[in-house]
Design a protein around this motif. Structure first.
Motif, short mmCIF file in Angstrom:
data_model
loop_
_atom_site.label_atom_id
_atom_site.label_comp_id
_atom_site.label_asym_id
_atom_site.label_seq_id
_atom_site.Cartn_x
_atom_site.Cartn_y
_atom_site.Cartn_z
N VAL A 138 0.85 -1.20 0.00
CA VAL A 138 0.00 0.00 0.00
C VAL A 138 0.88 1.24 0.00
O VAL A 138 1.80 1.37 0.81
CB VAL A 138 -0.94 0.01 1.22
CG1 VAL A 138 -1.73 1.30 1.29
CG2 VAL A 138 -1.88 -1.19 1.16
N VAL A 139 0.58 2.18 -0.91
CA VAL A 139 1.39 3.39 -1.04
C VAL A 139 1.13 4.36 0.11
O VAL A 139 2.06 4.96 0.65
CB VAL A 139 1.09 4.09 -2.39
CG1 VAL A 139 1.77 5.46 -2.45
CG2 VAL A 139 1.57 3.21 -3.55
N THR A 140 -0.15 4.51 0.50
CA THR A 140 -0.52 5.49 1.52
C THR A 140 -0.81 4.83 2.85
O THR A 140 -1.63 3.91 2.94
CB THR A 140 -1.78 6.28 1.07
OG1 THR A 140 -1.52 6.89 -0.20
CG2 THR A 140 -2.13 7.37 2.08
N GLY A 141 -0.14 5.29 3.91
CA GLY A 141 -0.35 4.73 5.24
C GLY A 141 -1.70 5.11 5.83
O GLY A 141 -2.34 6.08 5.39
N ASN A 142 -2.15 4.35 6.83
CA ASN A 142 -3.50 4.51 7.38
C ASN A 142 -3.80 5.91 7.88
O ASN A 142 -4.85 6.49 7.60
CB ASN A 142 -3.70 3.50 8.53
CG ASN A 142 -3.61 2.06 8.06
OD1 ASN A 142 -3.59 1.78 6.86
ND2 ASN A 142 -3.53 1.14 9.00
N ALA A 143 -2.88 6.49 8.66
CA ALA A 143 -3.15 7.78 9.30
C ALA A 143 -3.22 8.93 8.31
O ALA A 143 -3.80 9.97 8.61
CB ALA A 143 -2.07 8.07 10.35
N THR A 144 -2.66 8.75 7.13
CA THR A 144 -2.64 9.82 6.13
C THR A 144 -4.04 10.11 5.61
O THR A 144 -4.35 11.24 5.21
CB THR A 144 -1.68 9.46 4.97
OG1 THR A 144 -0.39 9.18 5.53
CG2 THR A 144 -1.56 10.60 3.99
#
Length: 285
Positions: free
Chosen positions: A258-264
């Motif tokens: 996954v490119v984008t982390g959860n908190a973003t």
């Protein structure tokens, strides 16, 4: 009655450009908000929105965005959207650019800054921690150096050219520095991964894309996190080592590939809500 009350509270009509994981998250956030109303959703592949977005909200032809009367247009698709439409968006609405790596092209940055005379160009902080403090230092000329290091599992990178080849060779248990140098040169090689560094380069405007340093690290053991480290250097006596310095380390939970982390995701919603009332010019949000 509830519907009437919501209409009274609506302050912004938002157009979303891009319907990947982040775009879907933002569309849902807009529809659940009592401060926002969805003006349109565009995606390169419109079929991906069928059955998920009301037909009346799907914009088939992005060049007709003006017909939807948006107050804010949010890009979460690809840097090429800004290159092709950024100036036009800014003529009629505020514009939040989710892929600020587009601004590593000096010509594109110059054009957008010039176009942001009636509406605001908003740069979301995303995974970039401490952006407003860094901008304050840049405003005063006290920011002497800035380095951003991003560490992810190799499968979480979407890279081009030599970096793609180098990343593909990372073996189990290895930690490999893929790049360490100016952010401007890195952005075209990793346009989907280094938006955090691009946002840093905008905040650190006295250094810019050429002097802000970016370091990209592939760590095959990093199966649960994306890590962003920011090192800020300010004034002081270099000879004695008594120099102003701030270092932060942000650990963002994430899944493999996954490119984008959860908190973003939540950070982008906050940025979208905050992208207003700052007037013309370039703003962090």
């Amino acid at each position: 009655m509830a519907s009437d009350l919501k209409k009274q509270k609506i302050v912004r009509r938002v157009g979303i450009v891009g319907y990947g994981h982040l775009g879907q998250y933002l569309v849902n956030a807009v529809q659940e908000s009592d401060q926002l109303e969805l003006a349109f959703v565009w995606n390169r592949t419109a079929e991906n929105m069928m059955g998920k977005v009301d037909d009346s909200l799907i914009l088939q032809d992005l060049s007709k965005f003006e017909e939807r009367k948006s107050d804010l247009i949010v890009e979460v698709a690809h840097p090429t959207i800004t290159t092709q439409y950024g100036e036009a968006f800014l003529r009629v609405a505020d514009y939040m650019i989710g892929s600020p790596t587009a601004l590593a092209n000096q010509e594109v940055e110059n054009k957008l800054r010039a176009a942001a005379i009636h509406n605001g160009l908003y740069i979301p902080n995303g995974a970039f921690w401490g952006g407003n403090d860094i901008k304050k230092m840049a405003d005063r000329g006290t920011l002497h150096a800035l380095k951003v290091t991003m560490t992810k599992h190799p499968t979480c990178f979407k890279l081009n050219g030599e970096l793609k080849e180098k990343n593909a060779k990372v073996k189990e248990g290895e930690i490999v520095t893929l790049y360490d140098g100016p952010v401007r040169d890195l952005c075209p090689l990793a346009p989907n991964n280094v938006n955090t560094m691009a946002a840093a380069s905008i905040a650190a405007h006295n250094l810019g894309f050429d002097k802000v340093q970016g370091c990209l690290v592939a760590d095959s053991r990093m199966t649960d996190w994306h890590i962003v480290e920011v090192e800020v250097t300010g004034p002081g006596d270099v000879a004695t080592g008594h120099v102003f310095n701030v270092s932060t380390k942000r650990k963002n939970p994430s899944k493999l590939g996954v490119v984008t982390g959860n908190a973003t995701y939540a950070s982008f919603v906050s940025s979208m809500l905050g992208a207003k009332a700052m007037g013309p010019g370039v703003h962090l949000c």
